[in-house]
Design a protein around this motif. Structure first.
Motif, PDB file in Angstrom:
ATOM      1  N   ALA A  81       0.895  -1.048  -0.091  1.00 31.95           N
ATOM      2  CA  ALA A  81       0.064   0.056   0.044  1.00 31.95           C
ATOM      3  C   ALA A  81       0.793   1.039  -0.071  1.00 31.95           C
ATOM      4  N   THR A  82       2.016   1.190   0.475  1.00 31.52           N
ATOM      5  CA  THR A  82       3.020   2.358   0.484  1.00 31.52           C
ATOM      6  C   THR A  82       3.858   2.445  -0.632  1.00 31.52           C
ATOM      7  N   GLY A  83       4.163   1.245  -1.152  1.00 27.54           N
ATOM      8  CA  GLY A  83       5.255   1.619  -2.395  1.00 27.54           C
ATOM      9  C   GLY A  83       5.658   0.066  -2.919  1.00 27.54           C
ATOM     10  N   ALA A  84       6.710  -0.021  -3.816  1.00 34.25           N
ATOM     11  CA  ALA A  84       7.069  -1.269  -4.278  1.00 34.25           C
ATOM     12  C   ALA A  84       8.460  -1.543  -4.105  1.00 34.25           C
ATOM     13  N   VAL A  85       9.048  -2.548  -4.135  1.00 38.11           N
ATOM     14  CA  VAL A  85      10.405  -3.103  -4.300  1.00 38.11           C
ATOM     15  C   VAL A  85      10.678  -4.216  -5.051  1.00 38.11           C
ATOM     16  N   THR A  86      11.789  -4.333  -5.440  1.00 36.03           N
ATOM     17  CA  THR A  86      12.225  -5.558  -6.297  1.00 36.03           C
ATOM     18  C   THR A  86      13.311  -6.144  -5.471  1.00 36.03           C
ATOM     19  N   LEU A  87      13.170  -7.657  -5.128  1.00 35.40           N
ATOM     20  CA  LEU A  87      14.221  -8.364  -4.512  1.00 35.40           C
ATOM     21  C   LEU A  87      15.019  -9.013  -5.769  1.00 35.40           C
ATOM     22  N   ARG A 104      21.666 -10.942  -2.656  1.00 31.64           N
ATOM     23  CA  ARG A 104      20.293 -10.545  -2.734  1.00 31.64           C
ATOM     24  C   ARG A 104      20.507  -9.065  -2.535  1.00 31.64           C
ATOM     25  N   ILE A 105      19.813  -8.270  -3.248  1.00 32.60           N
ATOM     26  CA  ILE A 105      19.717  -6.964  -3.575  1.00 32.60           C
ATOM     27  C   ILE A 105      18.071  -6.343  -3.445  1.00 32.60           C
ATOM     28  N   VAL A 106      17.703  -5.545  -2.351  1.00 35.94           N
ATOM     29  CA  VAL A 106      16.357  -4.906  -2.332  1.00 35.94           C
ATOM     30  C   VAL A 106      16.475  -3.629  -2.957  1.00 35.94           C
ATOM     31  N   ARG A 107      15.757  -3.407  -3.955  1.00 36.24           N
ATOM     32  CA  ARG A 107      15.879  -2.089  -4.996  1.00 36.24           C
ATOM     33  C   ARG A 107      14.475  -1.472  -4.803  1.00 36.24           C
ATOM     34  N   ALA A 108      14.233  -0.239  -4.001  1.00 40.69           N
ATOM     35  CA  ALA A 108      13.009   0.325  -4.007  1.00 40.69           C
ATOM     36  C   ALA A 108      12.675   0.907  -5.272  1.00 40.69           C
ATOM     37  N   VAL A 169      13.177   1.032   2.687  1.00 43.14           N
ATOM     38  CA  VAL A 169      13.774   1.669   1.740  1.00 43.14           C
ATOM     39  C   VAL A 169      12.854   2.375   0.832  1.00 43.14           C
ATOM     40  N   ALA A 170      13.254   3.662   0.499  1.00 44.19           N
ATOM     41  CA  ALA A 170      12.611   4.544  -0.447  1.00 44.19           C
ATOM     42  C   ALA A 170      13.189   4.774  -1.582  1.00 44.19           C
ATOM     43  N   ALA A 171      12.219   5.116  -2.591  1.00 42.31           N
ATOM     44  CA  ALA A 171      12.573   5.240  -4.056  1.00 42.31           C
ATOM     45  C   ALA A 171      14.042   5.586  -4.370  1.00 42.31           C
ATOM     46  N   GLY A 172      14.628   4.677  -5.100  1.00 42.64           N
ATOM     47  CA  GLY A 172      16.045   5.040  -5.656  1.00 42.64           C
ATOM     48  C   GLY A 172      17.130   4.321  -4.597  1.00 42.64           C
ATOM     49  N   GLN A 173      16.663   3.711  -3.446  1.00 42.40           N
ATOM     50  CA  GLN A 173      17.407   3.118  -2.494  1.00 42.40           C
ATOM     51  C   GLN A 173      17.688   1.578  -2.986  1.00 42.40           C
ATOM     52  N   THR A 174      18.882   1.206  -2.742  1.00 51.91           N
ATOM     53  CA  THR A 174      19.125  -0.320  -2.796  1.00 51.91           C
ATOM     54  C   THR A 174      19.898  -0.772  -1.437  1.00 51.91           C
ATOM     55  N   VAL A 175      19.559  -1.829  -1.025  1.00 48.69           N
ATOM     56  CA  VAL A 175      20.294  -2.620   0.057  1.00 48.69           C
ATOM     57  C   VAL A 175      20.650  -3.877  -0.340  1.00 48.69           C
ATOM     58  N   PRO A 176      22.049  -4.222  -0.279  1.00 48.32           N
ATOM     59  CA  PRO A 176      22.450  -5.601  -0.804  1.00 48.32           C
ATOM     60  C   PRO A 176      22.743  -6.356   0.551  1.00 48.32           C
TER      61      PRO A 176
END
Length: 641
Positions: A81-87, A104-108, A169-176
């Protein structure tokens, strides 16, 4: 509760492979190799047996996923409901077979999403909880011979023998995140930048998949072929060229049943069909590596030829049960190793010698030593071809005179005669030809039931077997022979269940096991191949399309399909099913496809090599089969071979 197999994707690096669920959980991973004990085994038990989940805190997120086209890099998109991420999940290729990374990389994508990570490492197939220490880069975990490092910038918390993390995570951020394996007595290896690793991995896979030769305008068919070839490549053990049947063990052939086997080994049964799939698709290097693995594995005393081997050619594959794992959907037992390795299956002689003949036609094999090995094996086969055996399906009941086994004995001598005549090789050709004719007459007299007008599973029996579809494909009889037509008709009438083929009817055959099994997907591909040979192309296309519809959303297939529950069953993903898909596709795409090639004992056309490549192939021949070196698949840091 176990997830349906349709929920899983596979990632790998040609050393091992991981199964990743739609929920973002890695539920199966053996480190460092396919046949190593699992460190995540919840697939065969519960979450306490090891898993690694990364996903939104909101479990109601909408999930879509796909592979980056032409690669083994998996992208799972979560929309909340608040956004989308790609794993993004992948395993970088490694130059050291003892070092394996899972990245594994989380990309907002947009908005912001609250995420959770839960890591439960359990070595030795979900049994052993490691000793975990906090590090400035994340954590380290060690138990006996195994050690892993988790590299992440996210704060970690230990709780209930698991490691947890909460982050946003917010738009444009990645967390590996990188899970990096090494032997516990070795120093951890350097973990490179994850985004650079991602680009190198994507580049390598795209270069590899772009080499596929598939002459069709049907986009769905081409994508299915490429995905199946990528899956087959993922099942290849890079250092030796061996191809495992599947990266899993004990996924049941029937939910709740005991037909649960370890498939993390390499079967000779699959060899010829594998070679046709690779050669037709233009992957000569992989075909050469598989061919060389076969020669190394089979080298030795002919009395000791096995039906399967380990990824490096190991012969001792003792079977035992793992009592602490409940089994996939409580399907027990969970087995490690495979007792069938010690069975007598006469068909392997034909599979091996037939494969070596095709390889020789394609100028893949070291001619001198492979021929010497074949002559030794044929001398042994001359003395045992009349024996009973356990058959292609490795029954654990009484041994019999299986028609398919006898067919493969015929093929062994037939291909030996053809090799000797075509390549002017020395050998007792006249005796082999006589034996070939003797076995042919024996099969026609004892393997064919005049009353029902069909070949049967074993001499003196009435049961049918889908392997009988290989009679025209092997070239034993022409497809327009009334006995072939009658056999195909009988198989359709008696083994077809809801549009798919059983290997055999377990209610008619005592195979030493209780219960039933699903429809064996490779056999349905064989039926489509038989349709092509019989000129029934429309039916072949219809069956092929039906089989394609059984793949999951990522294009993956298991060993079997439960036509009642309408779900995939058996080990997953299954190489034999994907080999069947590739070969049937080429039978439909090409006028002279793998089935016609096999019937005429010819190598695939259209994959000619230059004079320089031919010379290099011949120079690769060495003085003894035991000294054959595997083709290298090591990748350097530039992503090239």
């Amino acid at each position: 509760m176990s997830l349906p197999l349709e929920h899983y994707g596979v990632i790998g690096n040609m050393l091992s492979a991981a199964l990743v669920s739609r929920e973002g959980s890695i539920d199966w991973l053996c480190l460092p190799h396919f046949n190593s004990p699992a460190c995540f085994a919840s697939l065969l038990g519960n979450q306490e047996n090891g898993h690694w989940r990364i996903g939104p805190k909101d479990r109601r997120a909408k999930v879509t996923r796909h592979y980056v086209p032409g690669t083994a890099v998996l992208e799972t998109r979560f929309e909340t409901a608040t956004g989308a991420v790609t794993l993004i999940d992948f395993m970088p290729l490694s130059e050291d077979e003892g070092h394996v990374d899972v990245v594994r990389i989380v990309r907002a994508e947009h908005g912001h999403v609250d995420m959770q990570m839960e890591l439960a490492l359990r070595f030795n197939y979900g049994q052993v909880v490691p000793w975990v220490r906090r590090r400035d880069y994340g954590l380290s975990a060690i138990s006996g011979p195994d050690a892993v490092e988790l590299h992440t910038s996210v704060p970690l918390v230990g709780r209930d023998m698991k490691t947890h993390a909460s982050f946003s995570v917010a738009a444009g951020q990645t967390v590996p995140f990188t899970l990096s394996y090494h032997r516990s007595h070795q120093i951890p290896h350097f973990v490179p930048d994850r985004n650079e690793s991602l680009q190198r991995t994507i580049g390598w896979w795209r270069e590899w998949s772009n080499r596929c030769v598939c002459e069709t305008d049907n986009k769905v068919w081409r994508e299915a072929v490429v995905r199946s070839l990528i899956t087959l490549k993922l099942l290849t053990f890079q250092p030796t060229g061996g191809i495992v049947a599947a990266p899993t063990t004990s996924l049941p052939e029937a939910i709740g049943g005991n037909r649960n086997w370890d498939y993390r080994f390499c079967w000779l049964r699959d060899s010829a069909l594998t070679l046709y799939a690779l050669l037709n698709a233009g992957y000569r290097e992989e075909a050469e590596a598989w061919q060389q693995w076969l020669l190394r594995a089979a080298s030795g005393h002919p009395d000791q030829l096995h039906i399967m081997y380990g990824i490096s050619g190991e012969r001792w594959l003792p079977e035992h049960e793992v009592p602490w794992l409940a089994g996939y959907e409580n399907s027990k037992p969970v087995r490690i190793g495979n007792e069938a390795a010690g069975q007598l299956q006469l068909d392997v002689y034909g599979e091996l010698i037939g494969t070596l003949h095709v390889a020789r036609e394609a100028e893949l094999s070291p001619v001198a030593e492979s021929w010497r090995l074949q002559k030794v094996l044929l001398a042994k086969l001359e003395t045992i071809w009349q024996q009973e055996d356990n058959g292609i399906w490795e029954v654990r009941g009484a041994s019999r005179h299986f028609t398919f086994s006898r067919l493969m004995c015929w093929l062994a001598f037939d291909r030996a005669v053809k090799s000797a005549e075509h390549f002017k090789l020395s050998g007792p050709v006249a005796r082999w030809a006589t034996l070939r004719d003797t076995i042919h007459a024996d099969i026609c007299a004892n393997g064919f039931d005049e009353n029902s007008g069909t070949f049967v599973q074993y001499y003196g029996g009435k049961a049918l077997d889908a392997s009988l579809l290989m009679i025209p494909i092997s070239g034993f009889l022409p497809p327009d022979d009334p006995r072939v037509i009658g056999t195909v008709r009988a198989v359709e009438q008696r083994l077809m269940h809801n549009g798919l083929l059983l290997r055999y009817d377990t209610t008619e055959v005592d195979d030493g096991l209780r219960g039933q099994e699903g429809a064996f997907l490779a056999c349905s591909f064989w039926l489509a191949d038989a349709y092509v040979m019989l000129g029934r192309r429309d039916e072949a296309c219809k069956l092929f399309e039906k089989l394609l519809s059984l793949r999951n959303d990522l294009g993956l297939m298991s060993e079997e399909y439960d036509t009642v529950r309408r779900r995939l069953v058996g080990n997953f993903p299954q190489g034999f099913s994907h080999i069947g898909l590739v070969n049937t596709a080429y039978n439909l795409i090409r006028q002279h496809g793998p089935a016609a090639q096999a019937a005429q004992a010819q190598a695939p056309e259209g994959n000619e090599v230059s004079d320089n490549e031919q010379s290099g192939s011949k120079l690769a021949a060495v003085s003894h089969a035991l000294d054959i070196r595997p083709t290298s698949h090591i990748v350097n840091h530039a992503g090239t071979k």
